[in-house]
Design a protein around this motif. Structure first.
Motif, PDB file in Angstrom:
ATOM      1  N   ALA A   5       0.821  -1.199   0.000  1.00 45.27           N
ATOM      2  CA  ALA A   5       0.000   0.000   0.000  1.00 45.27           C
ATOM      3  C   ALA A   5       0.859   1.255   0.000  1.00 45.27           C
ATOM      4  O   ALA A   5       1.816   1.361   0.760  1.00 45.27           O
ATOM      5  CB  ALA A   5      -0.933   0.001   1.204  1.00 45.27           C
ATOM      6  N   LYS A   6       0.549   2.148  -0.904  1.00 47.98           N
ATOM      7  CA  LYS A   6       1.196   3.454  -1.048  1.00 47.98           C
ATOM      8  C   LYS A   6       2.630   3.397  -1.574  1.00 47.98           C
ATOM      9  O   LYS A   6       3.326   4.386  -1.539  1.00 47.98           O
ATOM     10  CB  LYS A   6       1.131   4.241   0.257  1.00 47.98           C
ATOM     11  N   ASP A   7       3.083   2.235  -2.064  1.00 47.04           N
ATOM     12  CA  ASP A   7       4.458   2.134  -2.555  1.00 47.04           C
ATOM     13  C   ASP A   7       4.533   1.244  -3.794  1.00 47.04           C
ATOM     14  O   ASP A   7       4.694   0.027  -3.691  1.00 47.04           O
ATOM     15  CB  ASP A   7       5.371   1.589  -1.465  1.00 47.04           C
ATOM     16  N   ILE A   8       4.445   1.859  -4.972  1.00 48.20           N
ATOM     17  CA  ILE A   8       4.474   1.065  -6.202  1.00 48.20           C
ATOM     18  C   ILE A   8       5.823   0.397  -6.409  1.00 48.20           C
ATOM     19  O   ILE A   8       5.899  -0.658  -7.010  1.00 48.20           O
ATOM     20  CB  ILE A   8       4.096   1.897  -7.452  1.00 48.20           C
ATOM     21  N   HIS A   9       6.886   1.001  -5.913  1.00 43.21           N
ATOM     22  CA  HIS A   9       8.226   0.462  -6.134  1.00 43.21           C
ATOM     23  C   HIS A   9       8.490  -0.813  -5.344  1.00 43.21           C
ATOM     24  O   HIS A   9       9.408  -1.555  -5.673  1.00 43.21           O
ATOM     25  CB  HIS A   9       9.278   1.522  -5.834  1.00 43.21           C
ATOM     26  N   LYS A  10       7.706  -1.082  -4.319  1.00 44.98           N
ATOM     27  CA  LYS A  10       7.836  -2.318  -3.547  1.00 44.98           C
ATOM     28  C   LYS A  10       6.736  -3.313  -3.888  1.00 44.98           C
ATOM     29  O   LYS A  10       6.691  -4.392  -3.322  1.00 44.98           O
ATOM     30  CB  LYS A  10       7.809  -2.007  -2.047  1.00 44.98           C
ATOM     31  N   SER A  11       5.841  -2.956  -4.798  1.00 44.23           N
ATOM     32  CA  SER A  11       4.715  -3.810  -5.164  1.00 44.23           C
ATOM     33  C   SER A  11       5.069  -4.684  -6.365  1.00 44.23           C
ATOM     34  O   SER A  11       5.319  -4.190  -7.456  1.00 44.23           O
ATOM     35  CB  SER A  11       3.484  -2.955  -5.496  1.00 44.23           C
ATOM     36  N   GLU A  12       5.084  -5.977  -6.137  1.00 47.55           N
ATOM     37  CA  GLU A  12       5.399  -6.935  -7.199  1.00 47.55           C
ATOM     38  C   GLU A  12       4.375  -6.847  -8.326  1.00 47.55           C
ATOM     39  O   GLU A  12       4.728  -6.998  -9.497  1.00 47.55           O
ATOM     40  CB  GLU A  12       5.450  -8.354  -6.619  1.00 47.55           C
ATOM     41  N   LEU A  13       3.135  -6.619  -7.999  1.00 43.65           N
ATOM     42  CA  LEU A  13       2.110  -6.469  -9.033  1.00 43.65           C
ATOM     43  C   LEU A  13       2.506  -5.372 -10.011  1.00 43.65           C
ATOM     44  O   LEU A  13       2.475  -5.571 -11.235  1.00 43.65           O
ATOM     45  CB  LEU A  13       0.751  -6.151  -8.414  1.00 43.65           C
ATOM     46  N   TRP A  14       2.895  -4.224  -9.511  1.00 41.31           N
ATOM     47  CA  TRP A  14       3.279  -3.105 -10.377  1.00 41.31           C
ATOM     48  C   TRP A  14       4.480  -3.477 -11.248  1.00 41.31           C
ATOM     49  O   TRP A  14       4.489  -3.229 -12.446  1.00 41.31           O
ATOM     50  CB  TRP A  14       3.585  -1.857  -9.553  1.00 41.31           C
ATOM     51  N   ARG A  15       5.488  -4.097 -10.635  1.00 39.84           N
ATOM     52  CA  ARG A  15       6.679  -4.481 -11.384  1.00 39.84           C
ATOM     53  C   ARG A  15       6.309  -5.398 -12.542  1.00 39.84           C
ATOM     54  O   ARG A  15       6.774  -5.228 -13.666  1.00 39.84           O
ATOM     55  CB  ARG A  15       7.696  -5.174 -10.476  1.00 39.84           C
ATOM     56  N   ARG A  16       5.427  -6.341 -12.284  1.00 43.88           N
ATOM     57  CA  ARG A  16       5.037  -7.285 -13.326  1.00 43.88           C
ATOM     58  C   ARG A  16       4.151  -6.647 -14.391  1.00 43.88           C
ATOM     59  O   ARG A  16       4.132  -7.101 -15.528  1.00 43.88           O
ATOM     60  CB  ARG A  16       4.361  -8.501 -12.729  1.00 43.88           C
ATOM     61  N   LEU A  17       3.440  -5.621 -14.055  1.00 48.21           N
ATOM     62  CA  LEU A  17       2.608  -4.933 -15.049  1.00 48.21           C
ATOM     63  C   LEU A  17       3.445  -4.096 -16.007  1.00 48.21           C
ATOM     64  O   LEU A  17       3.064  -3.924 -17.163  1.00 48.21           O
ATOM     65  CB  LEU A  17       1.569  -4.044 -14.356  1.00 48.21           C
ATOM     66  N   VAL A  18       4.577  -3.583 -15.530  1.00 52.60           N
ATOM     67  CA  VAL A  18       5.357  -2.654 -16.352  1.00 52.60           C
ATOM     68  C   VAL A  18       6.668  -3.235 -16.892  1.00 52.60           C
ATOM     69  O   VAL A  18       7.341  -2.576 -17.680  1.00 52.60           O
ATOM     70  CB  VAL A  18       5.642  -1.332 -15.598  1.00 52.60           C
ATOM     71  N   THR A  19       7.023  -4.456 -16.509  1.00 50.93           N
ATOM     72  CA  THR A  19       8.283  -5.026 -16.964  1.00 50.93           C
ATOM     73  C   THR A  19       8.290  -5.254 -18.481  1.00 50.93           C
ATOM     74  O   THR A  19       7.256  -5.529 -19.079  1.00 50.93           O
ATOM     75  CB  THR A  19       8.608  -6.349 -16.246  1.00 50.93           C
ATOM     76  N   GLU A  20       9.474  -5.143 -19.059  1.00 50.34           N
ATOM     77  CA  GLU A  20       9.646  -5.433 -20.485  1.00 50.34           C
ATOM     78  C   GLU A  20       9.909  -6.924 -20.705  1.00 50.34           C
ATOM     79  O   GLU A  20       9.854  -7.402 -21.839  1.00 50.34           O
ATOM     80  CB  GLU A  20      10.818  -4.611 -21.041  1.00 50.34           C
ATOM     81  N   ASP A  21      10.191  -7.657 -19.628  1.00 51.64           N
ATOM     82  CA  ASP A  21      10.465  -9.091 -19.703  1.00 51.64           C
ATOM     83  C   ASP A  21       9.148  -9.836 -19.935  1.00 51.64           C
ATOM     84  O   ASP A  21       8.322  -9.967 -19.027  1.00 51.64           O
ATOM     85  CB  ASP A  21      11.134  -9.556 -18.413  1.00 51.64           C
ATOM     86  N   LEU A  22       8.950 -10.328 -21.141  1.00 52.34           N
ATOM     87  CA  LEU A  22       7.690 -10.979 -21.503  1.00 52.34           C
ATOM     88  C   LEU A  22       7.417 -12.246 -20.699  1.00 52.34           C
ATOM     89  O   LEU A  22       6.258 -12.648 -20.552  1.00 52.34           O
ATOM     90  CB  LEU A  22       7.660 -11.288 -22.998  1.00 52.34           C
ATOM     91  N   SER A  23       8.470 -12.877 -20.154  1.00 51.52           N
ATOM     92  CA  SER A  23       8.264 -14.084 -19.357  1.00 51.52           C
ATOM     93  C   SER A  23       7.710 -13.756 -17.969  1.00 51.52           C
ATOM     94  O   SER A  23       7.208 -14.639 -17.281  1.00 51.52           O
ATOM     95  CB  SER A  23       9.563 -14.877 -19.218  1.00 51.52           C
ATOM     96  N   GLU A  24       7.781 -12.487 -17.555  1.00 54.18           N
ATOM     97  CA  GLU A  24       7.286 -12.072 -16.245  1.00 54.18           C
ATOM     98  C   GLU A  24       6.092 -11.130 -16.316  1.00 54.18           C
ATOM     99  O   GLU A  24       5.377 -10.965 -15.344  1.00 54.18           O
ATOM    100  CB  GLU A  24       8.402 -11.385 -15.458  1.00 54.18           C
ATOM    101  N   TRP A  44      -4.483   3.468  -7.518  1.00 54.29           N
ATOM    102  CA  TRP A  44      -5.051   2.599  -6.485  1.00 54.29           C
ATOM    103  C   TRP A  44      -3.992   2.209  -5.457  1.00 54.29           C
ATOM    104  O   TRP A  44      -4.219   2.299  -4.250  1.00 54.29           O
ATOM    105  CB  TRP A  44      -5.660   1.362  -7.154  1.00 54.29           C
ATOM    106  N   ILE A  45      -2.814   1.799  -5.926  1.00 53.37           N
ATOM    107  CA  ILE A  45      -1.742   1.426  -5.000  1.00 53.37           C
ATOM    108  C   ILE A  45      -1.303   2.633  -4.182  1.00 53.37           C
ATOM    109  O   ILE A  45      -1.159   2.551  -2.958  1.00 53.37           O
ATOM    110  CB  ILE A  45      -0.539   0.809  -5.751  1.00 53.37           C
ATOM    111  N   GLU A  46      -1.094   3.769  -4.841  1.00 46.73           N
ATOM    112  CA  GLU A  46      -0.652   4.981  -4.132  1.00 46.73           C
ATOM    113  C   GLU A  46      -1.692   5.486  -3.140  1.00 46.73           C
ATOM    114  O   GLU A  46      -1.348   6.148  -2.168  1.00 46.73           O
ATOM    115  CB  GLU A  46      -0.272   6.055  -5.135  1.00 46.73           C
ATOM    116  N   ALA A  47      -2.960   5.147  -3.362  1.00 40.59           N
ATOM    117  CA  ALA A  47      -4.022   5.546  -2.429  1.00 40.59           C
ATOM    118  C   ALA A  47      -4.117   4.595  -1.239  1.00 40.59           C
ATOM    119  O   ALA A  47      -4.961   4.770  -0.367  1.00 40.59           O
ATOM    120  CB  ALA A  47      -5.357   5.611  -3.160  1.00 40.59           C
TER     121      ALA A  47
END
Length: 74
Positions: A5-24, A44-47
């Protein structure tokens, strides 16, 4: 953690949504989320990743769009 909550940089969901690695990247075997969808998830995460369990039929983007955060007075 999937969502911090309130930290996109520690949220695995966010990392996986924006990664360029197609396997992840999420969603798997589908087109990446649009910029509008990513903005809704980020908001939503930042809120604080609030969840209204009484309203499970609403999408995350609808929940994020409904949240209005007032600016501080100072």
């Amino acid at each position: 953690n999937p969502v911090v909550a309130k930290d996109i940089h520690k949220s695995e969901l966010w990392r996986r949504l924006v990664t360029e690695d197609l396997s992840e990247r999420m969603p798997e075997k589908a087109a990446p989320l649009t910029n509008e969808q990513l903005a809704a998830v980020r908001k939503w995460i930042e809120a604080g990743a609030p969840v209204d369990l009484a309203d499970r039929q609403r999408s995350i983007s609808a929940i994020a769009a409904a949240r209005v955060v007032a600016a501080p007075e100072h």
